[in-house]
Write an enzyme that holds these catalytic residues in place. Structure first.
Site, short mmCIF file in Angstrom:
data_model
loop_
_atom_site.label_atom_id
_atom_site.label_comp_id
_atom_site.label_asym_id
_atom_site.label_seq_id
_atom_site.Cartn_x
_atom_site.Cartn_y
_atom_site.Cartn_z
N CYS A 194 -10.28 8.83 -4.60
CA CYS A 194 -8.95 8.26 -4.80
C CYS A 194 -8.77 7.05 -3.89
O CYS A 194 -9.64 6.74 -3.08
CB CYS A 194 -7.87 9.32 -4.55
SG CYS A 194 -7.59 9.70 -2.81
N CYS B 53 -7.38 13.98 -2.66
CA CYS B 53 -8.27 14.46 -3.72
C CYS B 53 -9.14 15.63 -3.29
O CYS B 53 -9.78 16.25 -4.14
CB CYS B 53 -9.09 13.32 -4.32
SG CYS B 53 -10.15 12.43 -3.21
N PHE C 270 0.81 -1.22 0.00
CA PHE C 270 0.00 0.00 0.00
C PHE C 270 0.85 1.27 0.00
O PHE C 270 0.41 2.30 -0.48
CB PHE C 270 -0.96 0.00 1.20
CG PHE C 270 -2.15 -0.87 0.99
CD1 PHE C 270 -2.89 -0.79 -0.18
CD2 PHE C 270 -2.54 -1.77 1.95
CE1 PHE C 270 -4.00 -1.59 -0.38
CE2 PHE C 270 -3.65 -2.58 1.76
CZ PHE C 270 -4.38 -2.49 0.59
N CYS D 179 -9.11 7.63 -0.19
CA CYS D 179 -10.49 7.70 0.33
C CYS D 179 -10.98 6.30 0.73
O CYS D 179 -11.79 6.16 1.64
CB CYS D 179 -11.43 8.24 -0.73
SG CYS D 179 -11.18 9.96 -1.16
N CYS E 276 1.20 -12.01 -0.37
CA CYS E 276 1.40 -13.26 -1.10
C CYS E 276 2.44 -14.14 -0.41
O CYS E 276 2.45 -15.35 -0.57
CB CYS E 276 1.86 -12.96 -2.53
SG CYS E 276 0.68 -11.95 -3.44
#
Lengths: 360, 91
Positions: A190, A267, A151, A193, A206
């Site tokens: 975005c 945003c 992230f 959000c 993973c």
């Protein structure tokens, strides 16, 4: 019973090079241009599009294959890592030779992609994406596709895309589940959000809970479909929403994207916090016992091979140097000054080994 | 009234292995409370120490993320769904 001919069987034509005529666009893209929503005009638009894919792992290799086969004008691919045995199960552009050569993924993928479609202008870059270079990597780019595995990098891409007004197609896959959404500055919310600061993603990567290859192909293919719609200018066909799939027990949902959060720093407030973050932070990669440290100076790999050889087992190719340390960990040095410390998830341990062998 | 709850496979060990199951509740607020009372192991995955929904967790009531709802005292209707999602970071 059917007999499988061996390579020495006289019925099998001898291998040899045929003289190939150049493949024309009409030959190559005929099936795609027959598809009415694309057509010849759509193909022209695709062929003049400039796409960036960040991360050439499982998602990224599928995305890149789709983009190159579809005939994008320019494809820039960025990855900081090199090909390892555990990648071969799902990262579809790589093979055993890439593992044996310890090739950087951007290099190995670039070579394969060039053989698939030599008309595409390929721009493979071996690099981490940081607050310092994210916007530069997007120079001249129309669309950014997410092939990343964390992230932190996604939020960096999200912030850079929303600052520059470039659509960003998020995708993620782990286990047998995946998600994707097309996020368009000025039109949708975005990624921030949706997920805030990311909150570590629950520690499910993973490398900790595994992944099956089909979910990755499916999610990347959904990303690629939205990319094609964008490139041909068919905004009306956009799927919209946040698609969530689980393919083992099979659940699928396409959920509404919210309005941008009133206090979203990206945003709404246009502060783009990921672009302000400290690029010098050590980053733990995808839960697989690797810490990256970004050094300030580039490495001359040949000189470093001589320097480390007395104390470590060293191997080198034109793109990286690997040093097996007597402590059990491994250092991987890249010419751009990055070092991967493999065999630990502890940043302070990584920093200790970095200081011991590379120097601060 | 009964609503259908779905949770990701990865945390279904907290819901006795089930990824989809019914829950009886009068309102959405009650459903959210009963969900973690019935399956207490789920709480740590959904909420942080302050009791807020974790940032990578998305709780959807039908088509709406509950974070965007002004009021959770919504009467449950037949066919309603409560979906627990976790933003996916792998790739």
């Amino acid at each position: 019973m059917n007999e499988i001919p061996s390579p020495s069987d006289k019925r099998v034509p001898a291998a040899g090079r045929m003289i190939m005529q150049p493949i024309t666009p009409n030959q190559r893209y005929s099936r795609q241009t027959l598809f009415a929503p694309i057509g010849p005009e759509g193909q022209r638009r695709i062929s003049s599009s400039r796409v960036l894919i960040v991360g050439m792992g499982a998602l990224g290799t599928v995305l890149a294959s789709h983009m190159v086969r579809a005939g994008v004008g320019t494809l820039r691919i960025v990855d900081r890592d090199y090909v390892e045995p555990s990648n071969l199960q799902r990262q579809m552009l790589y093979d055993e030779e890439d593992v044996a050569g310890a090739l950087p993924k951007a290099v190995a993928a670039g070579r394969k992609l060039a053989r698939i479609n030599s008309d595409v202008q390929l721009d493979p870059i071996v690099s981490d994406v940081t607050p310092l270079n994210a916007e530069k990597l997007m120079k001249g780019i129309d669309l950014v596709l997410d092939g990343t595995d964390n992230f932190r990098t996604r939020l960096l891409l999200n912030d850079a895309c929303f600052k520059k007004g470039i659509p960003f197609v998020y995708g993620g896959a782990v286990s047998a589940q995946g998600m994707t959404a097309m996020l368009v500055p000025g039109e949708t919310c975005c990624l921030r959000c949706l997920i805030g600061s990311g909150d570590g993603g629950g520690g499910q990567t993973c490398d900790t809970v595994g992944v099956i290859a089909p979910i990755v192909d499916i999610i990347a293919s959904f990303q690629a479909v939205e990319a094609l719609k964008h490139m041909v200018g068919d905004a009306g066909a956009r799927r919209g929403g946040l698609l969530s799939l689980e393919v083992w027990h099979y659940h699928s949902m396409n959920l509404k994207l919210p309005e941008p959060r009133k206090d979203c720093p990206t945003c709404r407030l246009r502060q783009y916090p990921a672009l302000e973050a400290d690029a010098e932070d050590a980053a733990t990669l995808c839960g697989r016992e690797t810490v990256q440290i970004q050094g300030a100076r580039p490495f001359d790999l040949e000189a470093w091979e001589r320097r480390l050889a007395p104390s470590c087992t060293v191997s080198r190719n034109p793109f990286l140097l690997r040093a097996e340390l007597p402590e059990g960990e491994r250092l991987v040095l890249f010419p751009d000054g990055r070092v991967l410390v493999q065999g630990t998830e502890d940043p302070s341990r990584a920093r200790t080994l970095y200081d011991r062998y590379v120097g601060s | 009234m009964q609503l259908e709850v779905s949770v990701p496979l990865l945390i279904s060990d907290c819901t006795r292995g089930r990824t989809r199951f019914p829950l009886e509740a009068g309102t959405l607020a009650e459903a959210l409370r009963l969900l973690v009372e019935t399956y207490p192991l789920l709480r740590v995955h959904l909420y942080n120490e302050q009791g807020n929904v974790r940032e990578h967790v998305l709780l959807y009531y039908n088509d709406d993320n509950i974070a965007w709802l002004d009021d959770l005292d919504i009467p449950i209707q037949p066919g309603d769904k409560l979906r627990v999602l976790q933003a996916v970071s792998g790739g």
